[in-house]
Design a protein around this motif. Sequence first.
Motif, PDB file in Angstrom:
ATOM      1  N   UNK A  14       0.820  -1.266   0.195  1.00 24.92           N
ATOM      2  CA  UNK A  14      -0.115   0.061  -0.023  1.00 24.92           C
ATOM      3  C   UNK A  14       0.699   1.307   0.091  1.00 24.92           C
ATOM      4  N   UNK A  15       2.013   1.248   0.738  1.00 26.88           N
ATOM      5  CA  UNK A  15       2.847   2.340   0.948  1.00 26.88           C
ATOM      6  C   UNK A  15       3.487   2.664  -0.628  1.00 26.88           C
ATOM      7  N   UNK A  16       3.953   1.512  -1.178  1.00 21.03           N
ATOM      8  CA  UNK A  16       4.564   1.582  -2.400  1.00 21.03           C
ATOM      9  C   UNK A  16       3.530   2.228  -3.561  1.00 21.03           C
ATOM     10  N   UNK A  17       2.434   1.839  -3.482  1.00 20.34           N
ATOM     11  CA  UNK A  17       1.254   2.392  -4.332  1.00 20.34           C
ATOM     12  C   UNK A  17       1.017   3.593  -3.901  1.00 20.34           C
ATOM     13  N   UNK A  18       0.879   4.242  -2.702  1.00 19.31           N
ATOM     14  CA  UNK A  18       1.041   5.522  -2.535  1.00 19.31           C
ATOM     15  C   UNK A  18       2.109   6.460  -3.156  1.00 19.31           C
ATOM     16  N   UNK A  20       3.610   5.789  -5.802  1.00 20.12           N
ATOM     17  CA  UNK A  20       3.825   5.548  -7.249  1.00 20.12           C
ATOM     18  C   UNK A  20       4.860   4.944  -7.853  1.00 20.12           C
ATOM     19  N   UNK A  21       4.988   3.545  -6.929  1.00 17.77           N
ATOM     20  CA  UNK A  21       6.249   2.543  -7.385  1.00 17.77           C
ATOM     21  C   UNK A  21       5.529   1.234  -7.796  1.00 17.77           C
ATOM     22  N   UNK A  22       4.416   1.318  -8.122  1.00 17.69           N
ATOM     23  CA  UNK A  22       3.481   0.001  -8.464  1.00 17.69           C
ATOM     24  C   UNK A  22       2.973   0.232  -9.838  1.00 17.69           C
ATOM     25  N   UNK A  23       3.109  -1.023 -10.677  1.00 11.30           N
ATOM     26  CA  UNK A  23       2.617  -1.265 -11.999  1.00 11.30           C
ATOM     27  C   UNK A  23       1.330  -2.335 -11.822  1.00 11.30           C
ATOM     28  N   UNK A  24       0.294  -2.128 -12.122  1.00  9.63           N
ATOM     29  CA  UNK A  24      -0.762  -3.075 -11.918  1.00  9.63           C
ATOM     30  C   UNK A  24      -1.495  -3.436 -13.578  1.00  9.63           C
ATOM     31  N   UNK A  68       3.438 -15.534  -4.880  1.00  9.70           N
ATOM     32  CA  UNK A  68       2.095 -15.767  -5.306  1.00  9.70           C
ATOM     33  C   UNK A  68       1.336 -16.340  -4.010  1.00  9.70           C
ATOM     34  N   UNK A  69       1.633 -15.695  -2.774  1.00 12.61           N
ATOM     35  CA  UNK A  69       1.017 -16.330  -1.621  1.00 12.61           C
ATOM     36  C   UNK A  69      -0.262 -15.462  -1.167  1.00 12.61           C
ATOM     37  N   UNK A  70      -0.392 -14.069  -1.757  1.00 15.17           N
ATOM     38  CA  UNK A  70      -1.659 -13.335  -1.384  1.00 15.17           C
ATOM     39  C   UNK A  70      -2.808 -13.604  -2.474  1.00 15.17           C
ATOM     40  N   UNK A  71      -3.842 -13.561  -1.701  1.00 11.24           N
ATOM     41  CA  UNK A  71      -5.091 -13.796  -2.689  1.00 11.24           C
ATOM     42  C   UNK A  71      -5.595 -12.356  -3.502  1.00 11.24           C
ATOM     43  N   UNK A  72      -6.279 -12.500  -4.370  1.00 12.58           N
ATOM     44  CA  UNK A  72      -6.978 -11.372  -5.016  1.00 12.58           C
ATOM     45  C   UNK A  72      -7.399 -10.408  -3.831  1.00 12.58           C
ATOM     46  N   UNK A  73      -8.126 -10.896  -2.993  1.00 10.65           N
ATOM     47  CA  UNK A  73      -8.523  -9.945  -1.883  1.00 10.65           C
ATOM     48  C   UNK A  73      -7.711  -9.421  -1.336  1.00 10.65           C
ATOM     49  N   UNK A  74      -6.519  -9.873  -0.901  1.00 13.73           N
ATOM     50  CA  UNK A  74      -5.688  -9.240  -0.130  1.00 13.73           C
ATOM     51  C   UNK A  74      -4.939  -8.262  -0.944  1.00 13.73           C
ATOM     52  N   UNK A  75      -4.670  -8.485  -2.222  1.00 16.06           N
ATOM     53  CA  UNK A  75      -3.842  -7.625  -3.243  1.00 16.06           C
ATOM     54  C   UNK A  75      -4.825  -6.373  -3.422  1.00 16.06           C
ATOM     55  N   UNK A  76      -6.100  -6.606  -3.484  1.00 13.01           N
ATOM     56  CA  UNK A  76      -6.846  -5.608  -3.511  1.00 13.01           C
ATOM     57  C   UNK A  76      -7.065  -4.481  -2.234  1.00 13.01           C
ATOM     58  N   UNK A  77      -7.107  -5.248  -1.357  1.00 11.08           N
ATOM     59  CA  UNK A  77      -7.120  -4.636   0.053  1.00 11.08           C
ATOM     60  C   UNK A  77      -5.747  -3.700   0.250  1.00 11.08           C
ATOM     61  N   UNK A  78      -4.576  -4.271  -0.186  1.00  9.95           N
ATOM     62  CA  UNK A  78      -3.415  -3.544  -0.031  1.00  9.95           C
ATOM     63  C   UNK A  78      -3.260  -2.403  -0.940  1.00  9.95           C
ATOM     64  N   UNK A  79      -3.900  -2.349  -2.293  1.00  7.22           N
ATOM     65  CA  UNK A  79      -3.833  -1.082  -3.114  1.00  7.22           C
ATOM     66  C   UNK A  79      -5.137  -0.202  -3.248  1.00  7.22           C
ATOM     67  N   UNK A  80      -6.080  -0.940  -2.749  1.00  2.00           N
ATOM     68  CA  UNK A  80      -7.523  -0.322  -2.966  1.00  2.00           C
ATOM     69  C   UNK A  80      -8.045  -0.344  -4.278  1.00  2.00           C
ATOM     70  N   UNK A  81      -7.468  -1.340  -5.098  1.00  2.00           N
ATOM     71  CA  UNK A  81      -8.126  -1.336  -6.322  1.00  2.00           C
ATOM     72  C   UNK A  81      -8.312  -2.956  -6.614  1.00  2.00           C
ATOM     73  N   UNK A  82      -9.213  -3.311  -7.344  1.00  2.00           N
ATOM     74  CA  UNK A  82      -9.198  -4.939  -7.687  1.00  2.00           C
ATOM     75  C   UNK A  82      -8.336  -5.239  -8.733  1.00  2.00           C
ATOM     76  N   UNK A  83      -7.046  -6.105  -8.311  1.00  2.00           N
ATOM     77  CA  UNK A  83      -6.127  -6.504  -9.104  1.00  2.00           C
ATOM     78  C   UNK A  83      -5.476  -7.735  -8.668  1.00  2.00           C
ATOM     79  N   UNK A  84      -5.234  -8.523  -9.663  1.00  6.60           N
ATOM     80  CA  UNK A  84      -4.547  -9.991  -9.711  1.00  6.60           C
ATOM     81  C   UNK A  84      -3.176  -9.962  -9.582  1.00  6.60           C
TER      82      UNK A  84
END
Length: 101
Positions: A14-18, A20-24, A68-84
């Motif tokens: 989430x911090x990396x997302x804020x 701007x260090x993430x590509x989804x 590959x240990x986090x679920x879609x739900x966990x990744x979505x929760x981490x960045x605030x957007x639905x992503x796989x």
Amino acid sequence: MVIDQTQKLMNLIGLAMRAGKIITGEELVLKALIAGKLKLVFIASDAGSATTKKLNDKTTYYHVPIHDQLSTEQLTKAIGRPRKIIGINDAGFAKGMVKLM
């Protein structure tokens, strides 16, 4: 309250997302991977098998660690957007995340 490693990892994503260090998204992550811009890739544990295989093959070829240990739900929760699929393009964030895995 004790924060477990998974929660710490999600917080760091989430911090990396804020920062701007993430590509989804699959297309953008694959392009960045081929361009040599990614330091770490996350793929949801419940992503499709074809997508998982394609990403595993690419990350192996380009020597980029994949998690590959986090679920879609966990990744979505981490960045605030639905992503796989999430790519981290900052070495500092990637290093911190690898330590938490």
